[in-house]
Write a protein that holds these residues in place. Structure first.
Motif, mmCIF file in Angstrom:
data_model
loop_
_atom_site.group_PDB
_atom_site.id
_atom_site.type_symbol
_atom_site.label_atom_id
_atom_site.label_comp_id
_atom_site.label_asym_id
_atom_site.label_seq_id
_atom_site.Cartn_x
_atom_site.Cartn_y
_atom_site.Cartn_z
ATOM 1 N N GLY A 1 0.925 -1.148 -0.022
ATOM 2 C CA GLY A 1 -0.010 0.138 -0.113
ATOM 3 C C GLY A 1 0.796 1.255 0.121
ATOM 4 O O GLY A 1 2.042 1.282 0.177
ATOM 5 N N GLY A 2 0.307 2.272 -0.203
ATOM 6 C CA GLY A 2 0.897 3.512 -0.409
ATOM 7 C C GLY A 2 0.683 4.475 0.877
ATOM 8 O O GLY A 2 1.359 4.024 1.924
ATOM 9 N N ALA A 3 -0.294 5.571 0.699
ATOM 10 C CA ALA A 3 -0.685 6.252 1.886
ATOM 11 C C ALA A 3 -1.208 5.380 3.059
ATOM 12 O O ALA A 3 -1.899 4.300 2.836
ATOM 13 N N ASP A 4 -1.171 5.684 4.221
ATOM 14 C CA ASP A 4 -1.514 4.909 5.431
ATOM 15 C C ASP A 4 -2.769 5.736 5.781
ATOM 16 O O ASP A 4 -3.106 6.514 6.747
ATOM 17 N N ILE A 5 -3.990 5.387 5.119
ATOM 18 C CA ILE A 5 -5.149 5.879 5.067
ATOM 19 C C ILE A 5 -6.399 4.737 5.253
ATOM 20 O O ILE A 5 -5.901 3.485 4.601
ATOM 21 N N PRO A 6 -7.508 5.045 5.540
ATOM 22 C CA PRO A 6 -8.293 3.932 5.668
ATOM 23 C C PRO A 6 -8.579 3.202 4.453
ATOM 24 O O PRO A 6 -8.750 1.896 4.744
ATOM 25 N N PRO A 7 -8.708 3.516 3.291
ATOM 26 C CA PRO A 7 -9.183 2.712 2.345
ATOM 27 C C PRO A 7 -7.974 1.839 2.058
ATOM 28 O O PRO A 7 -8.316 0.692 1.425
ATOM 29 N N ILE A 8 -6.883 2.140 1.912
ATOM 30 C CA ILE A 8 -5.812 1.222 1.997
ATOM 31 C C ILE A 8 -5.458 0.456 2.948
ATOM 32 O O ILE A 8 -5.270 -0.883 2.746
ATOM 33 N N GLN A 9 -5.489 0.455 4.102
ATOM 34 C CA GLN A 9 -5.467 -0.096 5.263
ATOM 35 C C GLN A 9 -6.628 -1.258 4.809
ATOM 36 O O GLN A 9 -6.572 -2.391 5.336
ATOM 37 N N ALA B 1 2.664 -4.457 3.678
ATOM 38 C CA ALA B 1 3.184 -3.254 4.066
ATOM 39 C C ALA B 1 2.875 -2.043 3.327
ATOM 40 O O ALA B 1 2.176 -2.129 2.386
ATOM 41 N N ILE B 2 2.608 -0.904 4.282
ATOM 42 C CA ILE B 2 2.274 0.362 3.827
ATOM 43 C C ILE B 2 3.522 1.193 3.840
ATOM 44 O O ILE B 2 4.083 1.323 4.913
#
Length: 168
Positions: free
Chosen positions: A49-57, A79-80
């Motif tokens: 994942g890229g940005a550590d934001i709810p959609p990617i989490q 990994a993010i």
């Protein structure tokens, strides 16, 4: 107070005139994880994942759940990176996972996803995309992409605002 604000890719609301729109990334991730579990030969799959934001989490959580649903003994490494633009950083993370045996990689890192797909293509393994697939560029291993149709979601939200049925 007379203007409605809509934010995407987060969980922001004031329950009045500020609300959020999200795609169901848990479901999208689940389907990609299930596909990865069916496609792996090594029994190891990875997600970056890229940005550590709810959609990617949530995409990562779904990915793990989908892979484990198909094969409870599968190893899922995730990994993010914290960066949605650095394709080299994402590629290095992908190569680390390949070094750990991963033979299917999923990317949800915006522009940085290119690094994951490039690593997969160079290593001769499969990759899965999120939101936008670049099949023309990564046509040797990119096998599927979940679609996030935010334009449709925004249209539906605006339509509900216009009809007076929108709830933040």
């Amino acid at each position: 107070p007379d203007v409605t604000f809509i934010v995407t890719s987060t969980n922001v609301t004031n329950n009045k005139n500020v609300g959020s729109l999200n795609n169901n990334y848990l479901q999208a991730g689940f389907l990609k994880g299930a596909l990865a579990a069916y496609m792996t030969k090594s029994n190891v799959v990875g997600g970056i994942g890229g940005a550590d934001i709810p959609p990617i989490q949530n995409d990562m959580k779904g990915y793990v759940a989908g892979a484990k649903y198909v094969n409870p003994s599968i190893k899922v490494v995730t990994a993010i990176t914290g960066d949605g633009t650095d394709a080299n950083k994402a590629k290095e993370q992908a190569l680390t996972f390949v070094g750990q045996g991963a033979d299917v990689l999923m990317a949800n890192a915006n522009a940085a996803s290119r690094g994951v797909h490039l690593a997969a293509q160079e290593q001769g393994i499969y990759s899965l995309a999120s939101i936008a697939a670049e099949y023309d560029t990564f046509n040797k291993g990119l096998i599927a992409c979940s679609i996030a149709d935010m334009a449709k979601a925004i249209f539906q939200a605006v339509e509900s605002i216009d009809q007076g049925t929108y709830e933040a």
